[in-house]
Write a protein that holds these residues in place. Structure first.
Motif, short mmCIF file in Angstrom:
data_model
loop_
_atom_site.label_atom_id
_atom_site.label_comp_id
_atom_site.label_asym_id
_atom_site.label_seq_id
_atom_site.Cartn_x
_atom_site.Cartn_y
_atom_site.Cartn_z
N UNK A 11 0.79 -1.22 0.00
CA UNK A 11 0.00 0.00 0.00
C UNK A 11 0.83 1.27 0.00
N UNK A 12 2.14 1.14 0.21
CA UNK A 12 3.00 2.33 0.23
C UNK A 12 3.32 2.77 -1.19
N UNK A 13 3.30 4.09 -1.41
CA UNK A 13 3.65 4.66 -2.71
C UNK A 13 5.15 4.94 -2.71
N UNK A 14 5.81 4.45 -3.76
CA UNK A 14 7.27 4.57 -3.88
C UNK A 14 7.63 5.11 -5.26
N UNK A 22 6.82 5.63 -10.74
CA UNK A 22 6.41 5.47 -9.36
C UNK A 22 5.27 4.47 -9.32
N UNK A 23 4.94 4.01 -8.13
CA UNK A 23 3.87 3.04 -8.03
C UNK A 23 3.53 2.71 -6.59
N UNK A 56 6.68 -5.88 -5.86
CA UNK A 56 5.78 -5.90 -7.00
C UNK A 56 4.99 -4.59 -6.91
N UNK A 57 5.02 -3.81 -7.96
CA UNK A 57 4.36 -2.51 -7.96
C UNK A 57 3.32 -2.40 -9.06
#
Length: 109
Positions: A11-14, A22-23, A56-57
């Motif tokens: 659930x974290x955006x990176x 980004x994802x 996995x994004x």
């Protein structure tokens, strides 16, 4: 191979440290768990170590959305608060009252 604790959570955006994408994290492998061909296709000078978490994004760049597999060493937190447009995000996540992405009930998807 030594197993490391993951720095980023589901659930974290990176954001990628080197490339412009980004994802949101939707799964984590404690160590590399992809094909040898995939790993060898990465140029040696930027090839990541296998003994670290891989994420996995649901990823996106300016042109498209896709699924990415990225080593921890190549990710940084994304603090932009810009919305993500990847179509699968809403299927797997919902935003809580603070705007944080939380996994939907797995039975529902």
């Amino acid at each position: 191979m030594k197993c490391h604790n993951a720095k980023f959570s589901i659930g974290q955006v990176v954001r990628h440290r080197r490339y412009s994408f980004r994802g949101v994290v939707f799964d984590v492998d404690p160590v590399f768990d992809n094909t040898e061909e995939w790993w060898l296709s990465i140029p040696e000078e930027v090839r990541p170590r296998k003994d670290q978490p891989f994420y996995h994004l649901f990823a996106e760049n300016d042109e498209t959305e896709y699924v990415a597999y990225v080593s921890e060493q190549n990710l940084v937190p994304d603090t932009s608060d810009e919305p993500l447009r990847h179509p699968e995000i809403d299927e797997y996540f919902e935003r809580d009252e603070n705007g944080i992405l939380r996994e939907r009930d797995p039975i529902l998807h």
